[in-house]
Design a protein around this motif. Structure first.
Motif, PDB file in Angstrom:
ATOM      1  N   ASP A 263     -12.273   2.716  -3.359  1.00 23.61           N
ATOM      2  CA  ASP A 263     -11.435   1.867  -2.496  1.00 23.61           C
ATOM      3  C   ASP A 263      -9.999   2.373  -2.612  1.00 23.61           C
ATOM      4  OD1 ASP A 263     -10.462  -0.160  -0.923  1.00 23.61           O
ATOM      5  OD2 ASP A 263     -10.279  -1.570  -2.600  1.00 23.61           O
ATOM      6  N   PHE A 264      -9.350   2.590  -1.472  1.00 24.51           N
ATOM      7  CA  PHE A 264      -7.991   3.123  -1.465  1.00 24.51           C
ATOM      8  C   PHE A 264      -6.985   2.028  -1.116  1.00 24.51           C
ATOM      9  CE2 PHE A 264     -10.713   6.741  -0.995  1.00 24.51           C
ATOM     10  CZ  PHE A 264     -10.083   7.765  -1.678  1.00 24.51           C
ATOM     11  N   GLU A 265      -5.738   2.230  -1.541  1.00 22.71           N
ATOM     12  CA  GLU A 265      -4.664   1.288  -1.241  1.00 22.71           C
ATOM     13  C   GLU A 265      -4.485   1.161   0.267  1.00 22.71           C
ATOM     14  OE1 GLU A 265      -3.183  -0.487  -3.370  1.00 22.71           O
ATOM     15  OE2 GLU A 265      -3.568   0.478  -5.297  1.00 22.71           O
ATOM     16  N   ASP A 266      -4.270  -0.089   0.742  1.00 18.92           N
ATOM     17  CA  ASP A 266      -4.104  -0.315   2.170  1.00 18.92           C
ATOM     18  C   ASP A 266      -2.810   0.282   2.701  1.00 18.92           C
ATOM     19  OD1 ASP A 266      -6.468  -1.708   2.205  1.00 18.92           O
ATOM     20  OD2 ASP A 266      -5.513  -3.664   1.876  1.00 18.92           O
ATOM     21  N   SER A 267      -1.855   0.510   1.805  1.00 15.69           N
ATOM     22  CA  SER A 267      -0.534   0.970   2.235  1.00 15.69           C
ATOM     23  C   SER A 267      -0.488   2.456   2.582  1.00 15.69           C
ATOM     24  CB  SER A 267       0.498   0.686   1.128  1.00 15.69           C
ATOM     25  OG  SER A 267       0.117   1.326  -0.081  1.00 15.69           O
ATOM     26  N   ILE A 268      -1.504   3.236   2.164  1.00 16.17           N
ATOM     27  CA  ILE A 268      -1.447   4.675   2.439  1.00 16.17           C
ATOM     28  C   ILE A 268      -2.128   4.983   3.763  1.00 16.17           C
ATOM     29  CG2 ILE A 268      -1.419   5.186  -0.028  1.00 16.17           C
ATOM     30  CD1 ILE A 268      -4.290   6.057   0.140  1.00 16.17           C
ATOM     31  N   THR A 269      -1.710   6.094   4.372  1.00 14.88           N
ATOM     32  CA  THR A 269      -2.216   6.464   5.693  1.00 14.88           C
ATOM     33  C   THR A 269      -3.576   7.148   5.588  1.00 14.88           C
ATOM     34  OG1 THR A 269      -1.188   8.655   5.641  1.00 14.88           O
ATOM     35  CG2 THR A 269       0.157   6.814   6.460  1.00 14.88           C
ATOM     36  N   ALA A 270      -4.236   7.290   6.727  1.00 15.59           N
ATOM     37  CA  ALA A 270      -5.532   7.974   6.766  1.00 15.59           C
ATOM     38  C   ALA A 270      -5.391   9.417   6.304  1.00 15.59           C
ATOM     39  CB  ALA A 270      -6.112   7.924   8.180  1.00 15.59           C
ATOM     40  N   ARG A 271      -4.252  10.029   6.649  1.00 16.37           N
ATOM     41  CA  ARG A 271      -4.030  11.406   6.215  1.00 16.37           C
ATOM     42  C   ARG A 271      -3.914  11.478   4.697  1.00 16.37           C
ATOM     43  NH1 ARG A 271       0.344  14.943   9.332  1.00 16.37           N
ATOM     44  NH2 ARG A 271      -1.319  14.692  10.862  1.00 16.37           N
ATOM     45  N   ASP A 272      -3.235  10.480   4.120  1.00 15.62           N
ATOM     46  CA  ASP A 272      -3.106  10.439   2.654  1.00 15.62           C
ATOM     47  C   ASP A 272      -4.467  10.250   1.991  1.00 15.62           C
ATOM     48  OD1 ASP A 272      -0.360  10.754   2.765  1.00 15.62           O
ATOM     49  OD2 ASP A 272       0.028   8.588   2.812  1.00 15.62           O
ATOM     50  N   VAL A 296     -16.741  12.321  -1.923  1.00 15.34           N
ATOM     51  CA  VAL A 296     -16.026  11.057  -2.099  1.00 15.34           C
ATOM     52  C   VAL A 296     -16.186  10.244  -0.829  1.00 15.34           C
ATOM     53  CG1 VAL A 296     -13.806   9.964  -2.543  1.00 15.34           C
ATOM     54  CG2 VAL A 296     -14.386  12.124  -3.685  1.00 15.34           C
ATOM     55  N   ARG A 297     -16.613   8.997  -0.990  1.00 21.17           N
ATOM     56  CA  ARG A 297     -16.832   8.098   0.142  1.00 21.17           C
ATOM     57  C   ARG A 297     -15.825   6.960   0.093  1.00 21.17           C
ATOM     58  NH1 ARG A 297     -21.589   3.681   0.545  1.00 21.17           N
ATOM     59  NH2 ARG A 297     -21.195   2.935   2.656  1.00 21.17           N
ATOM     60  N   PRO A 298     -14.831   6.951   0.965  1.00 22.44           N
ATOM     61  CA  PRO A 298     -13.864   5.836   0.987  1.00 22.44           C
ATOM     62  C   PRO A 298     -14.558   4.566   1.454  1.00 22.44           C
ATOM     63  CG  PRO A 298     -12.998   7.763   2.140  1.00 22.44           C
ATOM     64  CD  PRO A 298     -14.459   7.989   1.935  1.00 22.44           C
ATOM     65  N   MET A 299     -14.299   3.447   0.790  1.00 24.19           N
ATOM     66  CA  MET A 299     -14.863   2.184   1.194  1.00 24.19           C
ATOM     67  C   MET A 299     -14.015   1.037   0.642  1.00 24.19           C
ATOM     68  SD  MET A 299     -18.187   2.097  -1.331  1.00 24.19           S
ATOM     69  CE  MET A 299     -18.854   0.656  -0.539  1.00 24.19           C
ATOM     70  N   GLY A 300     -14.067  -0.111   1.310  1.00 22.32           N
ATOM     71  CA  GLY A 300     -13.282  -1.256   0.897  1.00 22.32           C
ATOM     72  C   GLY A 300     -14.073  -2.192   0.006  1.00 22.32           C
ATOM     73  N   GLU A 301     -13.405  -3.237  -0.470  1.00 20.75           N
ATOM     74  CA  GLU A 301     -14.047  -4.219  -1.343  1.00 20.75           C
ATOM     75  C   GLU A 301     -15.219  -4.892  -0.674  1.00 20.75           C
ATOM     76  OE1 GLU A 301     -13.678  -4.874  -4.376  1.00 20.75           O
ATOM     77  OE2 GLU A 301     -11.783  -4.045  -5.015  1.00 20.75           O
ATOM     78  N   ALA A 302     -15.044  -5.243   0.604  1.00 18.68           N
ATOM     79  CA  ALA A 302     -16.100  -5.943   1.337  1.00 18.68           C
ATOM     80  C   ALA A 302     -17.344  -5.087   1.464  1.00 18.68           C
ATOM     81  CB  ALA A 302     -15.590  -6.359   2.717  1.00 18.68           C
TER      82      ALA A 302
END
Length: 305
Positions: A263-272, A296-302
């Motif tokens: 899970d990545f920080e919401d504040s960073i951009t897709a490029r980041d 690496v698979r980006p995913m959120g808490e939900a």
């Protein structure tokens, strides 16, 4: 995959078993001992098995292609499974058959001195092969106990050699006792009993090998310590809020595929996020050479719930 050390272990075991098999069959022909015939078959099966392991080791080094995008690493585990089946079907099966036949129609042995000389030489060669296998095994087991390391190992060829050699040394002892008892009591039935006991020992070892090889063939995860180290590596990168899951699977002893859900920080951009993903994949590959593929698979808490 089975590297130089693993190949050396197999070649050493093959050389020892070919010499042992020839000597045992010659001794069996001279003495007429059922236990010696059984031991000869045992060594012949072991020799065939080591040829198959060498073939599997070579095949496992083939690079990935369109049909097998993750490579051919698991061929090593397939041939290890075949070896386990052969130990059960041929090694144990022939030994039990020969033993039962000798129990039903016992025949006295002659020139048993030759049999004991061959058994002694065989024990020396098997000990040499076992020592080489133990050296390779101990180099990778760390501070684990021998039993724990045998259970956890992903190096199927070394496991096969170790267990086969253990069975071979036990079989040599049983054969020597059977021949000695047959001579001491004057009852050749002990020779057949020894053959049956050797068959049972081989059957037990084969079952252990089949279970272990099956698990590796299906796909086993990497050592928990490696999984946690990969997790820590991924979590240490800026922009990563949480690492949810680290999936690993062994394609071969030294070939691990890993999938990391983060899970990545919401504040960073897709490029980041894309750059961080590339950084994590590069860092894992650099720190853990055994991990040959990492995703690496980006995913959120939900999504993780």
């Amino acid at each position: 995959m089975a590297g130089h050390g693993g190949t050396r272990v197999i070649i050493t075991a093959l050389a020892a078993n070919v010499g042992i098999a020839i000597a045992k069959f010659v001794a069996a022909g001279i003495t007429g001992s059922s236990a010696m015939i059984t031991e000869g078959v045992h060594s012949l099966v072991d020799s065939t098995n080591h040829v198959l392991l060498l073939y599997g080791s070579r095949r496992s080094h083939k690079g990935a292609d369109g049909l097998h995008p993750l490579g051919y690493g698991r061929e090593l585990y397939f041939w290890s499974f075949v070896v386990a089946v052969l130990v059960f079907a041929l090694g144990a099966g022939v030994s039990l058959y020969e033993g039962i036949l000798h129990l039903l129609h016992p025949e006295p042995s002659s020139e048993v001195g030759i049999a004991f000389i061959v058994l002694g030489v065989a024990a020396a060669l098997e000990s040499w092969s076992t020592w080489e296998a133990l050296r390779a095994f101990n180099a990778t087991r760390g501070d684990k106990s021998m039993i724990r390391a045998l259970k956890d190992t992903k190096d199927a060829p070394t496991l096969v050699v170790l267990l086969e050699n253990a069975g071979a040394l036990a079989g040599l002892l049983v054969a020597a006792l059977g021949i000695a008892l047959a001579q001491w009591t004057g009852n050749p039935i002990w020779d057949g009993v020894a053959s049956v006991m050797i068959g049972l020992i081989l059957a037990a070892i084969a079952i252990v090998l089949i279970v272990e090889a099956k698990g590796l063939l299906i796909g086993e995860s990497a050592d928990p310590a490696l999984v946690e180290a990969i997790r820590a590596c991924a979590a240490s990168h800026a922009g990563v809020r949480k690492v949810h899951e680290v999936l690993t699977v062994h394609q071969a002893p030294e070939m691990v595929v890993s999938v990391i859900s983060a899970d990545f920080e919401d504040s960073i951009t897709a490029r980041d996020v894309e750059q961080t993903v590339r950084d994590i994949e590069a860092a894992v590959a650099r720190q853990f050479p055994v991990v040959t593929r990492v995703y690496v698979r980006p995913m959120g808490e939900a999504a993780s719930g």
